[in-house]
Design a protein around this motif. Structure first.
Motif, PDB file in Angstrom:
ATOM      1  N   SER A 317       0.836  -1.203   0.000  1.00 53.20           N
ATOM      2  CA  SER A 317       0.000   0.000   0.000  1.00 53.20           C
ATOM      3  C   SER A 317       0.868   1.248   0.000  1.00 53.20           C
ATOM      4  N   LEU A 318       1.961   1.213   0.762  1.00 55.13           N
ATOM      5  CA  LEU A 318       2.868   2.356   0.846  1.00 55.13           C
ATOM      6  C   LEU A 318       3.537   2.608  -0.500  1.00 55.13           C
ATOM      7  N   MET A 319       4.064   1.550  -1.135  1.00 53.68           N
ATOM      8  CA  MET A 319       4.749   1.724  -2.417  1.00 53.68           C
ATOM      9  C   MET A 319       3.797   2.233  -3.487  1.00 53.68           C
ATOM     10  N   ALA A 320       2.581   1.706  -3.508  1.00 51.00           N
ATOM     11  CA  ALA A 320       1.595   2.146  -4.501  1.00 51.00           C
ATOM     12  C   ALA A 320       1.254   3.617  -4.315  1.00 51.00           C
ATOM     13  N   SER A 321       1.161   4.069  -3.062  1.00 46.07           N
ATOM     14  CA  SER A 321       0.821   5.472  -2.798  1.00 46.07           C
ATOM     15  C   SER A 321       1.968   6.404  -3.164  1.00 46.07           C
ATOM     16  N   ILE A 322       3.219   5.979  -2.924  1.00 51.92           N
ATOM     17  CA  ILE A 322       4.369   6.790  -3.345  1.00 51.92           C
ATOM     18  C   ILE A 322       4.379   6.912  -4.867  1.00 51.92           C
ATOM     19  N   TYR A 323       4.221   5.779  -5.546  1.00 43.94           N
ATOM     20  CA  TYR A 323       4.255   5.753  -7.011  1.00 43.94           C
ATOM     21  C   TYR A 323       3.183   6.663  -7.613  1.00 43.94           C
ATOM     22  N   ASN A 324       1.993   6.670  -7.002  1.00 45.93           N
ATOM     23  CA  ASN A 324       0.866   7.440  -7.543  1.00 45.93           C
ATOM     24  C   ASN A 324       0.721   8.828  -6.922  1.00 45.93           C
ATOM     25  N   ASN A 325       1.692   9.209  -6.040  1.00 43.92           N
ATOM     26  CA  ASN A 325       1.606  10.502  -5.365  1.00 43.92           C
ATOM     27  C   ASN A 325       0.200  10.694  -4.786  1.00 43.92           C
ATOM     28  N   LYS A 326      -0.269   9.666  -4.081  1.00 43.00           N
ATOM     29  CA  LYS A 326      -1.678   9.560  -3.726  1.00 43.00           C
ATOM     30  C   LYS A 326      -2.133  10.568  -2.671  1.00 43.00           C
ATOM     31  N   GLY A 327      -1.255  10.911  -1.743  1.00 38.13           N
ATOM     32  CA  GLY A 327      -1.643  11.865  -0.709  1.00 38.13           C
ATOM     33  C   GLY A 327      -2.597  11.295   0.329  1.00 38.13           C
ATOM     34  N   ASP A 328      -2.637   9.971   0.461  1.00 42.21           N
ATOM     35  CA  ASP A 328      -3.488   9.357   1.487  1.00 42.21           C
ATOM     36  C   ASP A 328      -2.719   9.266   2.802  1.00 42.21           C
ATOM     37  N   ILE A 329      -3.418   8.858   3.846  1.00 44.46           N
ATOM     38  CA  ILE A 329      -2.810   8.761   5.178  1.00 44.46           C
ATOM     39  C   ILE A 329      -2.472   7.308   5.479  1.00 44.46           C
TER      40      ILE A 329
END
Length: 433
Positions: A317-329
């Motif tokens: 989940s962390l890697m996917a959010s970094i890759y997508n610049n997701k801005g989630d918590i």
């Protein structure tokens, strides 16, 4: 995009493979390399073959390979995960058995056992970080090698590579446990976390955006609830304790606030079944037997018997959010940088953070709650001693870290256990010898 898994022969690897497959539409890994050492070659081959079957069954386009050559594997990596156990489960058994022999809690990430796991692990991960810094300096290192907070702090303070984030499955487990006791979906639960790895508290619980902290704490004071991962047997919490601290404890807190009861239970379990490491060795044997089945194409359910289950979910989940610049918590182990004003600026804390392409940005907490301020500060001071001792090999610092650990805190036992563990792990502790 290239992902390298160091410790690829781990029994946990099928979970991270599953996580990568499930997220492939948003985290499109094209190349995946599993890395291990010579002693792990047989397990690496078994895991590699299972991972290949899982990828083929899923139909996603990922080129998989496995190797013992770490430097070669790291070429052009975008993300690197580390899940290593220096000395294997045999070393863990010593971490548990030797303190128990001296009447102290023997546990792989807490107390004397946790200290020595850090002593063995930090130098190896420093070498890995140095390789990453030279070979793939833009890669993010996602560490879920325990003790995750201490290891992450050592790397951020002393290694050449600074793009390091630590993850742990305990915040994930706490969210799922809250969802279970409140009868809701885990995705509907938000917890404000404050503290450090394996000593983190929940200060606020939101369900569907509504503050349900009081209701959760009231239910948690019911001692019949099981609020623990697979490797920790819950003893429950007294109503007075929950009402007094007004915070959501994590399962590891029982080692510190129910020490006598846990020690009694652990000694009984040790005499009846051996150490937890020896139980895990049997679980691992059964898992690897399953992994070798040529018809197995998915992560087996039995993997959830391992206490670290769901680490991989947090990492993916962390890697996917970094890759997508997701801005989630998400809850991660990162440098404080003022998020908790009562702790050092450069220490590592476990905290909610906004996940961006430039890494996690910690959500500001401010002051620690007065009920737990002193004990969190003491634990952080102890962790800083462990890190410095692991990096320098200084015996005095190693002794100080033992004596300042709340699960040791006895000058004669501290020296006896320190000396015995230094000798027992001699081959993995070159900095002390």
């Amino acid at each position: 995009m290239k992902l390298v898994i160091i410790g690829g022969g781990s029994s946990y690897t099928p979970e991270i493979i599953e996580g990568v497959i499930d997220r492939h539409h948003q985290f499109p890994v094209t190349e995946l390399v599993l890395v291990d050492i010579e002693d792990g070659k047989e397990k690496l081959n078994i895991i590699g073959a299972l991972a290949q079957r899982m990828i083929e069954k899923s139909g996603v386009s990922i080129q998989l390979s496995w190797t013992l050559n770490r430097q070669e594997a790291l070429m052009n990596a975008d993300f690197v995960t580390t899940q290593i156990r220096v000395g294997g489960l045999a070393a863990r058994a010593k971490d548990e058995r030797i303190p128990l022999k001296h009447g102290l809690i023997g546990q792989e990430t807490n107390g004397a056992g946790g200290i020595f796991k850090a002593f063995r692990t930090i130098p190896v991960l420093m070498e890995i970080c140095n390789d990453i810094s030279e070979i793939c300096p833009n890669a993010w290192l996602i560490n879920f090698t325990n003790p995750a907070g201490i290891v992450t702090e050592a790397l951020l303070k002393y290694s050449a590579h600074k793009k390091v984030i630590g993850v742990c499955n305990i915040p994930f487990n706490m969210k799922h446990s809250v969802a279970e006791i409140m009868g809701c979906n885990p995705e509907e639960v938000e917890i404000e976390f404050i503290g450090i790895n394996h000593f983190v508290f929940g200060s606020k619980v939101l369900i569907r955006g509504e503050d349900k902290t009081d209701q959760v704490l009231a239910k948690l004071s019911n001692s019949e609830l099981n609020y623990s991962p697979a490797n920790i047997v819950s003893l429950g919490w007294k109503k007075e304790f929950i009402e007094s601290i007004k915070l959501l404890p994590n399962p590891y807190h029982q080692y510190y606030f129910q020490t006598d009861e846990v020690l009694k239970k652990d000694i009984k379990a040790f005499h009846e079944n051996g150490t937890r490491a020896e139980i895990v060795q049997q679980v691992e044997r059964e898992l690897f037997q399953k992994y070798q089945d040529p018809n197995l194409q998915v992560k087996p359910k039995e993997l959830e018997k391992r206490g670290g289950a769901y680490y991989s979910h947090a990492a993916c989940s962390l890697m996917a959010s970094i890759y997508n610049n997701k801005g989630d918590i998400q809850t991660v182990n990162i440098q404080n940088h003022g998020a908790i004003s009562d702790l050092p600026f450069d220490c590592v804390i476990e905290v909610n953070a906004v996940i961006t392409k430039d890494g996690p940005k910690p959500v500001t907490i401010g002051r620690l709650p007065k009920q737990v301020k002193a004990v969190i500060q003491q634990m952080k001071g102890f962790e800083e001693l462990v890190v410095e001792a692991a990096v320098t090999g200084d015996y005095s610092l190693a002794y100080a870290s033992m004596i300042m650990n709340p699960l040791v805190r006895n000058e004669s036992k501290a020296k006896a256990v320190l000396d015995e563990l230094l000798e027992a792990h001699r081959e993995y502790l070159p900095q002390f010898h």
